[in-house]
Design a protein around this motif. Structure first.
Motif, PDB file in Angstrom:
ATOM      1  N   ILE A   4     -45.872  14.062  19.483  1.00 46.52           N
ATOM      2  CA  ILE A   4     -45.222  12.970  18.755  1.00 46.52           C
ATOM      3  C   ILE A   4     -44.101  13.545  17.894  1.00 46.52           C
ATOM      4  CG2 ILE A   4     -45.517  11.087  17.104  1.00 46.52           C
ATOM      5  CD1 ILE A   4     -46.930  10.609  19.719  1.00 46.52           C
ATOM      6  N   TYR A   5     -42.877  13.039  18.098  1.00 42.97           N
ATOM      7  CA  TYR A   5     -41.728  13.512  17.334  1.00 42.97           C
ATOM      8  C   TYR A   5     -41.550  12.661  16.071  1.00 42.97           C
ATOM      9  CZ  TYR A   5     -40.591  16.326  21.400  1.00 42.97           C
ATOM     10  OH  TYR A   5     -40.647  17.240  22.420  1.00 42.97           O
ATOM     11  N   TRP A  46     -39.150  10.832  14.496  1.00 43.66           N
ATOM     12  CA  TRP A  46     -38.605   9.475  14.496  1.00 43.66           C
ATOM     13  C   TRP A  46     -39.500   8.530  15.296  1.00 43.66           C
ATOM     14  CZ3 TRP A  46     -35.937   9.618  10.545  1.00 43.66           C
ATOM     15  CH2 TRP A  46     -35.099  10.695  10.257  1.00 43.66           C
ATOM     16  N   GLN A  47     -40.156   9.070  16.307  1.00 43.17           N
ATOM     17  CA  GLN A  47     -41.120   8.266  17.053  1.00 43.17           C
ATOM     18  C   GLN A  47     -42.299   7.876  16.155  1.00 43.17           C
ATOM     19  OE1 GLN A  47     -42.665  10.329  20.470  1.00 43.17           O
ATOM     20  NE2 GLN A  47     -44.035   8.654  21.066  1.00 43.17           N
ATOM     21  N   SER A  92     -42.455  18.944  12.525  1.00 42.68           N
ATOM     22  CA  SER A  92     -42.325  17.479  12.584  1.00 42.68           C
ATOM     23  C   SER A  92     -42.800  16.852  11.278  1.00 42.68           C
ATOM     24  CB  SER A  92     -43.150  16.933  13.752  1.00 42.68           C
ATOM     25  OG  SER A  92     -42.656  17.401  14.991  1.00 42.68           O
ATOM     26  N   THR A 133     -47.511  11.743  13.171  1.00 41.85           N
ATOM     27  CA  THR A 133     -46.767  12.899  13.694  1.00 41.85           C
ATOM     28  C   THR A 133     -47.646  14.131  13.876  1.00 41.85           C
ATOM     29  OG1 THR A 133     -44.658  14.084  13.438  1.00 41.85           O
ATOM     30  CG2 THR A 133     -46.057  13.983  11.513  1.00 41.85           C
ATOM     31  N   THR A 148     -41.166   5.191  13.679  1.00 40.43           N
ATOM     32  CA  THR A 148     -41.048   3.880  14.335  1.00 40.43           C
ATOM     33  C   THR A 148     -42.422   3.264  14.570  1.00 40.43           C
ATOM     34  OG1 THR A 148     -39.007   4.573  15.450  1.00 40.43           O
ATOM     35  CG2 THR A 148     -40.173   2.676  16.358  1.00 40.43           C
ATOM     36  N   THR A 149     -43.349   4.092  15.061  1.00 37.54           N
ATOM     37  CA  THR A 149     -44.707   3.608  15.318  1.00 37.54           C
ATOM     38  C   THR A 149     -45.378   3.158  14.024  1.00 37.54           C
ATOM     39  OG1 THR A 149     -44.938   5.123  17.206  1.00 37.54           O
ATOM     40  CG2 THR A 149     -46.967   4.244  16.253  1.00 37.54           C
TER      41      THR A 149
END
Length: 243
Positions: free
Chosen positions: A162-163, A165-166, A92, A157, A169-170
């Protein structure tokens, strides 16, 4: 968005050093391991050296974040815990790292343009020099603006589950309205590291040490810079979460 209340830059710099030196046995051990790995990677100056350097940086990044996260939570943790347990989010982190490299393209353009300008004498003419530095300032600001989210995403990440792209975004949400202040923190970080390098490298260069010795010093400083940068950015990430 709530007002971000964080320690001043001076305190932020001090707390980062304090975190390292209060746990010097642990971070010092990581520094020695990483320096040895970097020296071995530098023995053959090939394309693979850069790949190994990136992997070593990511190792330092993930291990330091793992250690600092547990230390700040009041857990007992050892360097061995970090080395064995911190590598889970490597894939990741690599994805986010690639995004950060793409966002660094404006910086690479400035470096290429500067080399060309020096070789052609472009900067000797005041008007053209002004144009170049205007271009450089614009590109560096753009890259800093883009990288602000990716650097925070690299920290996000590293958390379990936690991926990429997540995390991106966060991080973008956390940095909303705060990018300029973050860029100023990055500038302060760069200045601190430049002073450390200058204080150590310039006197050693004057001694005309063998290249092998200087390469060890450079590897040591590079690994220390990676450790300090990680601690510094992780503390800022915690400031954001606590805001």
């Amino acid at each position: 968005m709530r007002e971000l209340k964080v320690p001043g830059m001076g305190q932020h710099i001090y707390e980062s050093f304090a975190m390292i030196f209060q746990h010097f046995k642990m971070f010092g051990g990581l520094l020695v391991i990483a320096t040895i790995m970097m020296v071995l990677a530098m023995k053959e100056l090939t394309e693979t050296t850069a790949v190994f350097a990136v992997l070593i940086f990511l190792m330092i990044w993930l291990v330091v974040i793992f250690l600092v996260r547990h230390l700040m939570a009041g857990h007992k943790v050892t360097l061995r815990d970090g080395l064995y347990n911190a590598m889970t989010p490597l894939m990741s982190s690599l994805v986010v790292f690639v995004v950060a490299v793409v966002e660094s393209v404006p910086i690479f353009l400035v470096i290429i343009a500067y080399a060309a300008a020096v070789n052609t004498g472009f900067l000797m003419m005041p008007f053209y020099a002004l144009l170049f530095f205007g271009f450089a300032g614009l590109m560096l600001t753009l890259s800093g603006y883009l990288l602000s989210s990716s650097l925070i995403a690299l920290i996000a990440t590293s958390a379990p589950g936690i991926y990429p792209w997540q995390a991106l975004t966060t991080a973008s949400e956390l940095m909303m309205g705060r990018r300029i202040r973050f860029i100023l923190r990055l500038i302060a970080l760069i200045l601190v590291l430049m002073v450390i390098w200058a204080v150590i490298v310039f006197p050693l260069s004057a001694l005309k040490l063998p290249m092998e010795a200087l390469s060890v010093v450079m590897a040591f400083l590079g690994c220390f810079s990676a450790i300090y940068l990680t601690v510094y950015l992780y503390l800022y990430y915690r400031y954001l979460l606590d805001a």
